[in-house]
Scaffold this motif. Structure first.
Motif, PDB file in Angstrom:
ATOM      1  N   GLY A   9     -19.171  80.006   0.143  1.00 23.47           N
ATOM      2  CA  GLY A   9     -19.135  81.103  -0.806  1.00 23.47           C
ATOM      3  C   GLY A   9     -20.464  81.774  -1.062  1.00 23.47           C
ATOM      4  N   LYS A  10     -21.502  81.434  -0.269  1.00 16.76           N
ATOM      5  CA  LYS A  10     -22.832  81.993  -0.512  1.00 16.76           C
ATOM      6  C   LYS A  10     -23.352  82.838   0.641  1.00 16.76           C
ATOM      7  CE  LYS A  10     -24.334  77.812  -1.676  1.00 16.76           C
ATOM      8  NZ  LYS A  10     -25.279  76.752  -1.918  1.00 16.76           N
ATOM      9  N   SER A  11     -23.036  82.503   1.843  1.00 14.17           N
ATOM     10  CA  SER A  11     -23.665  83.129   3.009  1.00 14.17           C
ATOM     11  C   SER A  11     -23.075  84.503   3.328  1.00 14.17           C
ATOM     12  CB  SER A  11     -23.495  82.218   4.225  1.00 14.17           C
ATOM     13  OG  SER A  11     -22.125  82.144   4.572  1.00 14.17           O
ATOM     14  N   GLY A  12     -23.800  85.230   4.141  1.00 12.87           N
ATOM     15  CA  GLY A  12     -23.296  86.509   4.619  1.00 12.87           C
ATOM     16  C   GLY A  12     -22.045  86.331   5.452  1.00 12.87           C
ATOM     17  N   SER A  13     -22.015  85.264   6.251  1.00 17.33           N
ATOM     18  CA  SER A  13     -20.817  85.020   7.055  1.00 17.33           C
ATOM     19  C   SER A  13     -19.618  84.719   6.164  1.00 17.33           C
ATOM     20  CB  SER A  13     -21.039  83.919   8.083  1.00 17.33           C
ATOM     21  OG  SER A  13     -21.645  82.795   7.527  1.00 17.33           O
ATOM     22  N   TRP A  14     -19.846  84.127   5.008  1.00 16.42           N
ATOM     23  CA  TRP A  14     -18.748  83.905   4.067  1.00 16.42           C
ATOM     24  C   TRP A  14     -18.211  85.250   3.587  1.00 16.42           C
ATOM     25  CZ3 TRP A  14     -15.004  81.128   2.321  1.00 16.42           C
ATOM     26  CH2 TRP A  14     -14.372  81.524   1.141  1.00 16.42           C
ATOM     27  N   GLY A  18     -14.885  85.034   4.991  1.00 11.00           N
ATOM     28  CA  GLY A  18     -14.062  84.505   3.908  1.00 11.00           C
ATOM     29  C   GLY A  18     -13.350  85.599   3.142  1.00 11.00           C
ATOM     30  N   ASP A  19     -14.130  86.523   2.596  1.00 11.00           N
ATOM     31  CA  ASP A  19     -13.542  87.597   1.797  1.00 11.00           C
ATOM     32  C   ASP A  19     -12.673  88.523   2.638  1.00 11.00           C
ATOM     33  OD1 ASP A  19     -14.747  86.659  -0.503  1.00 11.00           O
ATOM     34  OD2 ASP A  19     -16.400  88.093  -0.451  1.00 11.00           O
ATOM     35  N   GLN A  20     -13.202  88.974   3.793  1.00  9.43           N
ATOM     36  CA  GLN A  20     -12.443  89.937   4.587  1.00  9.43           C
ATOM     37  C   GLN A  20     -11.211  89.326   5.238  1.00  9.43           C
ATOM     38  OE1 GLN A  20     -15.031  91.892   7.358  1.00  9.43           O
ATOM     39  NE2 GLN A  20     -16.088  93.033   5.766  1.00  9.43           N
ATOM     40  N   LEU A  21     -11.381  88.170   5.862  1.00 10.79           N
ATOM     41  CA  LEU A  21     -10.241  87.533   6.520  1.00 10.79           C
ATOM     42  C   LEU A  21      -9.176  87.163   5.491  1.00 10.79           C
ATOM     43  CD1 LEU A  21      -8.869  86.294   9.029  1.00 10.79           C
ATOM     44  CD2 LEU A  21     -10.186  84.222   8.610  1.00 10.79           C
ATOM     45  N   GLY A  22      -9.618  86.555   4.411  1.00 13.21           N
ATOM     46  CA  GLY A  22      -8.669  86.179   3.363  1.00 13.21           C
ATOM     47  C   GLY A  22      -7.916  87.375   2.806  1.00 13.21           C
ATOM     48  N   GLY A  23      -8.651  88.453   2.543  1.00 10.94           N
ATOM     49  CA  GLY A  23      -8.016  89.660   2.030  1.00 10.94           C
ATOM     50  C   GLY A  23      -7.045  90.277   3.020  1.00 10.94           C
ATOM     51  N   ALA A  24      -7.429  90.274   4.284  1.00 10.10           N
ATOM     52  CA  ALA A  24      -6.598  90.888   5.318  1.00 10.10           C
ATOM     53  C   ALA A  24      -5.270  90.159   5.512  1.00 10.10           C
ATOM     54  CB  ALA A  24      -7.362  90.932   6.644  1.00 10.10           C
ATOM     55  N   ILE A  25      -5.267  88.853   5.312  1.00 14.12           N
ATOM     56  CA  ILE A  25      -4.027  88.095   5.547  1.00 14.12           C
ATOM     57  C   ILE A  25      -3.307  87.738   4.242  1.00 14.12           C
ATOM     58  CG2 ILE A  25      -4.859  87.197   7.746  1.00 14.12           C
ATOM     59  CD1 ILE A  25      -5.355  84.497   6.367  1.00 14.12           C
ATOM     60  N   GLY A  26      -3.821  88.227   3.119  1.00 16.06           N
ATOM     61  CA  GLY A  26      -3.159  87.972   1.835  1.00 16.06           C
ATOM     62  C   GLY A  26      -3.325  86.548   1.333  1.00 16.06           C
ATOM     63  N   ALA A  27      -4.404  85.897   1.744  1.00 15.74           N
ATOM     64  CA  ALA A  27      -4.648  84.511   1.318  1.00 15.74           C
ATOM     65  C   ALA A  27      -5.411  84.487   0.000  1.00 15.74           C
ATOM     66  CB  ALA A  27      -5.470  83.789   2.391  1.00 15.74           C
ATOM     67  N   ASP A  28      -5.354  83.355  -0.669  1.00 19.69           N
ATOM     68  CA  ASP A  28      -6.229  83.123  -1.810  1.00 19.69           C
ATOM     69  C   ASP A  28      -7.600  82.760  -1.252  1.00 19.69           C
ATOM     70  OD1 ASP A  28      -4.132  83.533  -3.554  1.00 19.69           O
ATOM     71  OD2 ASP A  28      -3.767  81.400  -3.916  1.00 19.69           O
ATOM     72  N   VAL A  29      -8.645  83.375  -1.783  1.00 19.69           N
ATOM     73  CA  VAL A  29     -10.011  83.107  -1.344  1.00 19.69           C
ATOM     74  C   VAL A  29     -10.689  82.292  -2.437  1.00 19.69           C
ATOM     75  CG1 VAL A  29     -12.205  84.137  -0.670  1.00 19.69           C
ATOM     76  CG2 VAL A  29     -10.047  85.224   0.012  1.00 19.69           C
ATOM     77  N   VAL A  30     -10.986  81.026  -2.119  1.00 17.16           N
ATOM     78  CA  VAL A  30     -11.517  80.093  -3.115  1.00 17.16           C
ATOM     79  C   VAL A  30     -12.780  79.432  -2.567  1.00 17.16           C
ATOM     80  CG1 VAL A  30     -11.011  78.085  -4.555  1.00 17.16           C
ATOM     81  CG2 VAL A  30      -9.147  79.634  -3.892  1.00 17.16           C
ATOM     82  N   PRO A  31     -13.964  79.938  -2.949  1.00 14.07           N
ATOM     83  CA  PRO A  31     -15.190  79.281  -2.480  1.00 14.07           C
ATOM     84  C   PRO A  31     -15.242  77.826  -2.943  1.00 14.07           C
ATOM     85  CG  PRO A  31     -15.695  81.395  -3.501  1.00 14.07           C
ATOM     86  CD  PRO A  31     -14.247  81.096  -3.783  1.00 14.07           C
ATOM     87  N   ALA A  44      -4.948  75.725   5.180  1.00 16.23           N
ATOM     88  CA  ALA A  44      -6.311  75.999   4.730  1.00 16.23           C
ATOM     89  C   ALA A  44      -7.149  76.480   5.905  1.00 16.23           C
ATOM     90  CB  ALA A  44      -6.950  74.755   4.124  1.00 16.23           C
ATOM     91  N   ILE A  45      -7.908  77.556   5.672  1.00 19.31           N
ATOM     92  CA  ILE A  45      -8.859  78.053   6.656  1.00 19.31           C
ATOM     93  C   ILE A  45     -10.250  77.776   6.112  1.00 19.31           C
ATOM     94  CG2 ILE A  45      -9.745  80.061   7.903  1.00 19.31           C
ATOM     95  CD1 ILE A  45      -6.932  81.310   7.582  1.00 19.31           C
ATOM     96  N   PHE A  46     -11.041  77.032   6.874  1.00 15.37           N
ATOM     97  CA  PHE A  46     -12.400  76.688   6.474  1.00 15.37           C
ATOM     98  C   PHE A  46     -13.374  77.582   7.234  1.00 15.37           C
ATOM     99  CE2 PHE A  46      -9.900  72.949   5.640  1.00 15.37           C
ATOM    100  CZ  PHE A  46     -10.346  72.566   4.381  1.00 15.37           C
ATOM    101  N   VAL A  47     -14.191  78.335   6.510  1.00 16.71           N
ATOM    102  CA  VAL A  47     -15.151  79.239   7.121  1.00 16.71           C
ATOM    103  C   VAL A  47     -16.500  78.544   7.260  1.00 16.71           C
ATOM    104  CG1 VAL A  47     -16.397  81.427   6.844  1.00 16.71           C
ATOM    105  CG2 VAL A  47     -13.973  81.276   6.222  1.00 16.71           C
ATOM    106  N   LYS A  48     -17.048  78.595   8.439  1.00 16.70           N
ATOM    107  CA  LYS A  48     -18.376  78.100   8.802  1.00 16.70           C
ATOM    108  C   LYS A  48     -18.410  76.587   9.012  1.00 16.70           C
ATOM    109  CE  LYS A  48     -23.181  79.111   7.969  1.00 16.70           C
ATOM    110  NZ  LYS A  48     -24.093  80.029   7.336  1.00 16.70           N
ATOM    111  N   ARG A  49     -18.138  75.833   8.005  1.00 17.82           N
ATOM    112  CA  ARG A  49     -18.135  74.368   8.143  1.00 17.82           C
ATOM    113  C   ARG A  49     -16.897  73.803   7.483  1.00 17.82           C
ATOM    114  NH1 ARG A  49     -23.390  75.905   7.307  1.00 17.82           N
ATOM    115  NH2 ARG A  49     -24.750  75.421   9.044  1.00 17.82           N
TER     116      ARG A  49
END
Length: 127
Positions: A9-14, A18-31, A44-49
């Protein structure tokens, strides 16, 4: 299907993934979602690690920027580590087509894309 996208929930890649992919697929985005939160979902989709704990649902690893850069580890060693790590997940997403091939990921979604950036015109002359 209830889907959660989580990560640091901190990095640019997040922000990009995280935000874009989650928004695009209608997922809940929870850092930084914890195990109890994640297990309320169907996927669950884990971004980065990935998490330091196991979960009871299918998981996808979006391996974008999963290694610190620059690193002293060779590209071959990084690919080996990624192939080993991705075994913990049901499916995986690579950041480039070449990465998908190198680590045998399921799909690739190009990483370096920001919708607000417009292409620059090339200068006619170099100073």
């Amino acid at each position: 299907m209830r889907i959660v996208v989580t990560g640091s929930g901190k990095s640019g890649s997040w922000k990009i993934r995280g935000d874009q992919l989650g928004g695009a697929i209608g997922a809940d985005v929870v850092p930084n979602a914890d195990k109890q939160t994640i297990n309320r979902y169907d996927l669950a989709i884990f971004v980065k690690r990935g998490p330091s704990f196991s979960v009871d649902i299918p998981t996808v690893w979006d391996m974008v920027d999963c290694f610190p850069q620059p690193t002293s580890i060779s590209a071959v060693e990084i690919a080996k580590e990624i192939r080993h790590t991705k075994k913990r997940f049901t499916a995986s997403i690579a950041a480039t087509d070449q990465m998908r091939i190198d680590v045998n990921a399921d799909v690739s979604i190009p990483h370096h894309y920001r919708p607000s950036i417009q292409p620059s015109q090339l200068r006619a002359k170099i100073k």
